[in-house]
Write a protein that holds these residues in place. Structure first.
Motif, PDB file in Angstrom:
ATOM      1  N   SER A 191       0.839  -1.196   0.000  1.00 15.06           N
ATOM      2  CA  SER A 191       0.000   0.000   0.000  1.00 15.06           C
ATOM      3  C   SER A 191       0.875   1.248   0.000  1.00 15.06           C
ATOM      4  N   GLN A 192       0.356   2.338  -0.530  1.00  8.26           N
ATOM      5  CA  GLN A 192       1.037   3.629  -0.454  1.00  8.26           C
ATOM      6  C   GLN A 192       0.802   4.299   0.886  1.00  8.26           C
ATOM      7  N   LEU A 193      -0.082   3.741   1.694  1.00  5.74           N
ATOM      8  CA  LEU A 193      -0.382   4.319   3.006  1.00  5.74           C
ATOM      9  C   LEU A 193       0.776   4.088   3.970  1.00  5.74           C
ATOM     10  N   SER A 194       0.984   5.026   4.883  1.00  5.02           N
ATOM     11  CA  SER A 194       1.954   4.828   5.952  1.00  5.02           C
ATOM     12  C   SER A 194       1.473   3.707   6.867  1.00  5.02           C
ATOM     13  N   VAL A 195       2.367   3.189   7.685  1.00  5.34           N
ATOM     14  CA  VAL A 195       1.972   2.119   8.609  1.00  5.34           C
ATOM     15  C   VAL A 195       0.845   2.563   9.541  1.00  5.34           C
ATOM     16  N   VAL A 218      -2.750   0.684   9.422  1.00  7.47           N
ATOM     17  CA  VAL A 218      -3.265   0.022  10.626  1.00  7.47           C
ATOM     18  C   VAL A 218      -4.643   0.567  10.971  1.00  7.47           C
ATOM     19  N   GLU A 219      -4.804   1.880  10.889  1.00  8.17           N
ATOM     20  CA  GLU A 219      -6.101   2.495  11.179  1.00  8.17           C
ATOM     21  C   GLU A 219      -7.178   1.975  10.235  1.00  8.17           C
ATOM     22  N   ARG A 220      -6.858   1.925   8.938  1.00  5.23           N
ATOM     23  CA  ARG A 220      -7.839   1.462   7.944  1.00  5.23           C
ATOM     24  C   ARG A 220      -8.167  -0.023   8.138  1.00  5.23           C
ATOM     25  N   VAL A 231       1.632  -5.386   4.117  1.00 12.28           N
ATOM     26  CA  VAL A 231       0.708  -6.118   4.981  1.00 12.28           C
ATOM     27  C   VAL A 231       0.851  -7.596   4.669  1.00 12.28           C
ATOM     28  N   ILE A 232       1.168  -8.393   5.683  1.00  9.77           N
ATOM     29  CA  ILE A 232       1.282  -9.838   5.460  1.00  9.77           C
ATOM     30  C   ILE A 232       0.400 -10.587   6.452  1.00  9.77           C
ATOM     31  N   PHE A 233      -0.111 -11.745   5.999  1.00 11.02           N
ATOM     32  CA  PHE A 233      -0.941 -12.590   6.861  1.00 11.02           C
ATOM     33  C   PHE A 233      -0.860 -14.021   6.361  1.00 11.02           C
ATOM     34  N   ASN A 234      -1.361 -14.937   7.161  1.00 15.78           N
ATOM     35  CA  ASN A 234      -1.229 -16.360   6.862  1.00 15.78           C
ATOM     36  C   ASN A 234      -2.250 -16.848   5.838  1.00 15.78           C
ATOM     37  N   ASP A 235      -1.776 -17.661   4.917  1.00 15.19           N
ATOM     38  CA  ASP A 235      -2.615 -18.382   3.962  1.00 15.19           C
ATOM     39  C   ASP A 235      -3.194 -19.591   4.697  1.00 15.19           C
ATOM     40  N   LYS A 246      -9.766 -15.829   0.153  1.00 16.64           N
ATOM     41  CA  LYS A 246     -10.268 -14.868  -0.822  1.00 16.64           C
ATOM     42  C   LYS A 246     -10.961 -13.695  -0.137  1.00 16.64           C
ATOM     43  N   ARG A 247     -11.784 -14.004   0.863  1.00 21.10           N
ATOM     44  CA  ARG A 247     -12.521 -12.954   1.564  1.00 21.10           C
ATOM     45  C   ARG A 247     -11.576 -12.028   2.324  1.00 21.10           C
ATOM     46  N   LEU A 248     -10.622 -12.615   3.045  1.00 19.91           N
ATOM     47  CA  LEU A 248      -9.677 -11.807   3.817  1.00 19.91           C
ATOM     48  C   LEU A 248      -8.833 -10.924   2.894  1.00 19.91           C
ATOM     49  N   THR A 249      -8.336 -11.518   1.806  1.00 21.00           N
ATOM     50  CA  THR A 249      -7.503 -10.760   0.888  1.00 21.00           C
ATOM     51  C   THR A 249      -8.284  -9.582   0.296  1.00 21.00           C
ATOM     52  N   ALA A 250      -9.530  -9.818  -0.103  1.00 23.40           N
ATOM     53  CA  ALA A 250     -10.347  -8.743  -0.676  1.00 23.40           C
ATOM     54  C   ALA A 250     -10.631  -7.647   0.364  1.00 23.40           C
ATOM     55  N   THR A 251     -10.914  -8.056   1.595  1.00 25.38           N
ATOM     56  CA  THR A 251     -11.207  -7.085   2.657  1.00 25.38           C
ATOM     57  C   THR A 251     -10.005  -6.210   2.949  1.00 25.38           C
ATOM     58  N   PHE A 252      -8.843  -6.831   3.077  1.00 24.02           N
ATOM     59  CA  PHE A 252      -7.629  -6.084   3.415  1.00 24.02           C
ATOM     60  C   PHE A 252      -7.183  -5.194   2.252  1.00 24.02           C
ATOM     61  N   ARG A 253      -7.292  -5.727   1.031  1.00 23.51           N
ATOM     62  CA  ARG A 253      -6.859  -4.949  -0.137  1.00 23.51           C
ATOM     63  C   ARG A 253      -7.722  -3.676  -0.266  1.00 23.51           C
ATOM     64  N   THR A 254      -9.030  -3.837  -0.079  1.00 22.40           N
ATOM     65  CA  THR A 254      -9.918  -2.693  -0.169  1.00 22.40           C
ATOM     66  C   THR A 254      -9.587  -1.654   0.896  1.00 22.40           C
ATOM     67  N   ALA A 255      -9.253  -2.137   2.093  1.00 20.02           N
ATOM     68  CA  ALA A 255      -8.978  -1.225   3.209  1.00 20.02           C
ATOM     69  C   ALA A 255      -7.740  -0.359   2.986  1.00 20.02           C
ATOM     70  N   ILE A 256      -6.729  -0.905   2.305  1.00 18.37           N
ATOM     71  CA  ILE A 256      -5.472  -0.169   2.210  1.00 18.37           C
ATOM     72  C   ILE A 256      -5.253   0.489   0.847  1.00 18.37           C
ATOM     73  N   GLU A 257      -6.227   0.399  -0.045  1.00 14.89           N
ATOM     74  CA  GLU A 257      -6.085   1.043  -1.351  1.00 14.89           C
ATOM     75  C   GLU A 257      -6.098   2.566  -1.211  1.00 14.89           C
TER      76      GLU A 257
END
Length: 285
Positions: A164-168, A172-174, A249-253, A274-285
């Motif tokens: 993400s281009q967002l700062s840490v 984290v907030e998003r 952002v990293i998490f377990n498969d 799939k659900r987690l990846t989509a949720t996290f990706r949307t949050a940090i875009e």
């Protein structure tokens, strides 16, 4: 720095139904007895409990039956910090953790050992690895426990990464907001590794571990795969800076964890990924 809270959210859409799962009371008693012994040993070892999670109880409250499973996550900054100095990505497998669970009507204990950390994160600090292992064995004492499997493990095995281009702090907030806005997740807390290290006089890059889980989808995913409770549900989400001033952002498969422990995975594992990846990706875009 560790913050705690409790909030419910939805992280996956999984068809949930009470299974025909049965478990003897003696196995449940043994799982609980082992867990209490671990809790006592952690206190005596001077480590700080971060989260005590009864997977089966939380799942049952959502109408899902699964084998008895309880994980204790506990921390010691003096153990964490040398690993994070070597590679911040090791934070995904920190702090220390032990799982007491029922596998095929047999009480078992699983834990993450230094070899798992060494292989998955390419760690070379022998003193730090030995200190980690000594603390874990001190906690396990005379309990019959098995380390997480390393056969088939390799560097970055089962790590899903987003950038993400967002700062840490902003990422984290998003991410925290995205998790807390859902319906059926339990929030277990977060660990600020940099803040922990600063108390030891060590400067680390921002590195924050978020801890949460979905009792209903998690219970479905663990029903036939209880050993994955060592690394999932509590789901761990590590955020740290990248070279461009943004964040990683990293998490377990979850499917990879199932395959490592059991040689196979199931549809709920892939669906949750799939659900987690989509949720996290949307949050940090």
């Amino acid at each position: 720095m560790v913050r705690f809270g409790f909030v419910f959210s939805m992280i996956a859409t999984v068809s949930v139904a009470t299974s025909a799962f049965t478990q003897s009371s003696s196995v449940q008693t043994a799982v609980d007895k082992n867990f209490l012994a671990i809790e006592t040993a952690v206190a005596e070892a001077g480590a700080t409990p971060i989260a005590s999670i009864n997977h089966a109880r939380l799942a049952k409250a959502e109408g899902v039956e699964m084998p008895a499973s309880r994980v204790l996550i506990f921390s010691d900054p003096e153990i964490n910090t040398p690993f994070l100095e070597e590679t911040v990505r090791a934070g995904l497998d920190l702090p220390l953790r032990v799982l007491s669970f029922d596998q095929d009507d047999r009480p078992q204990i699983a834990y993450t050992d230094s070899q798992f950390l060494k292989v998955r994160h390419g760690l070379n600090d022998i003193q730090a690895l030995n200190t980690f292992q000594s603390k874990m064995l001190e906690v396990l004492n005379n309990l019959d426990a098995t380390p997480a499997p390393t056969n088939g493990l390799f560097a970055d095995y089962g790590v899903i990464e987003l950038r993400s281009q967002l700062s840490v702090p902003k990422a984290v907030e998003r991410l925290r907001k995205a998790v807390m806005e859902q319906d059926d997740t339990v929030w277990f807390g977060e660990v600020d590794f940099a803040a922990e290290a600063s108390h030891l006089g060590v400067e680390l890059p921002d590195a924050v571990l978020l801890l949460f889980g979905g009792p209903a989808p998690g219970g479905v995913a663990m029903a036939g795969f209880p050993a994955i409770g060592l690394d999932a549900f509590c789901q761990k989400l590590l955020v740290y800076p990248n070279e461009e001033g943004g964040s990683v952002v990293i998490f377990n498969d979850i499917a990879a964890l199932a395959e490592l422990n059991y040689g196979s995975s199931a549809e709920p594992h892939h669906g949750l990924n799939k659900r987690l990846t989509a949720t996290f990706r949307t949050a940090i875009e």
